[in-house]
Motif scaffolding. Structure first.
Motif, PDB file in Angstrom:
ATOM      1  N   CYS A  32      76.771  -9.128  46.537  1.00 50.02           N
ATOM      2  CA  CYS A  32      77.262  -7.848  47.069  1.00 50.02           C
ATOM      3  C   CYS A  32      78.645  -7.512  46.517  1.00 50.02           C
ATOM      4  N   VAL A  39      78.806  -2.891  52.162  1.00 49.99           N
ATOM      5  CA  VAL A  39      77.965  -3.593  53.137  1.00 49.99           C
ATOM      6  C   VAL A  39      78.824  -4.187  54.242  1.00 49.99           C
ATOM      7  N   ILE A 154      73.343  -2.116  55.025  1.00 47.79           N
ATOM      8  CA  ILE A 154      73.491  -1.424  53.747  1.00 47.79           C
ATOM      9  C   ILE A 154      72.710  -0.112  53.805  1.00 47.79           C
TER      10      ILE A 154
END
Length: 172
Positions: A32, A39, A154
């Protein structure tokens, strides 16, 4: 987050779970960060089912992303489906052209993904990935973060893009 108390003997089991999952949660976190994704990570009590997950966190079933692994002929694929839906293997067969389709067993899932069932994350899989198009109507979705106690919030559009998945109608 719901809190919970444990006796020392019970805490041992929880710590074993965390230690087992730590490498995979870090793997998802690094993915990520590397992809500069917007996120949030959510830590919750252990959940192996969608029902358990909604009991422990402020998320609806249709926002939970189940990442399911299927064996199709000699290959494996991942399917991201909402928590309140079941994948229709006839629809998967129609879009893939493969007739020999079945759910992967737990050993195959771990071998193909590095994750255990209940904690399979759609990030950084080296498999073809399909996404149920219903997920795209949600503002936010939450797939597992490599653990049965950590999820990732997300946007579904970001998830589709970063997972390079193909959106289609795959559920009944």
């Amino acid at each position: 987050m719901n809190s919970f108390k444990q006796k020392p003997s019970e805490l041992h089991n929880f710590l074993d779970l965390i230690e087992e999952d730590l490498k995979n949660v870090r793997r998802v976190k690094q993915f990520c960060q590397k992809n500069d994704l917007d996120v949030s990570f959510e830590i919750h009590p252990k959940a192996e089912t969608v029902d358990e997950s909604v009991q422990h966190s402020p998320v609806e079933k249709e926002q939970i992303v189940k990442t399911l692994i299927f064996k199709m002929g000699d290959d494996f694929v991942a399917v991201m489906a909402p928590g309140n839906e079941r994948v229709d293997t006839d629809k998967l067969e129609a879009i893939s052209g493969e007739e020999d389709i079945r759910m992967a067993n737990p050993e195959e899932v771990e071998r193909q993904t590095g994750y255990v069932i209940g904690g399979v994350s759609p990030f950084d899989l080296e498999l073809d990935i399909y996404m149920e198009e219903e997920l795209l109507v949600q503002e936010k979705v939450r797939p597992a973060a490599g653990s049965r106690v950590v999820g990732v919030e997300i946007s579904p559009r970001d998830l589709k893009e970063v997972s390079d998945s193909k959106a289609s109608n795959l559920t009944n």
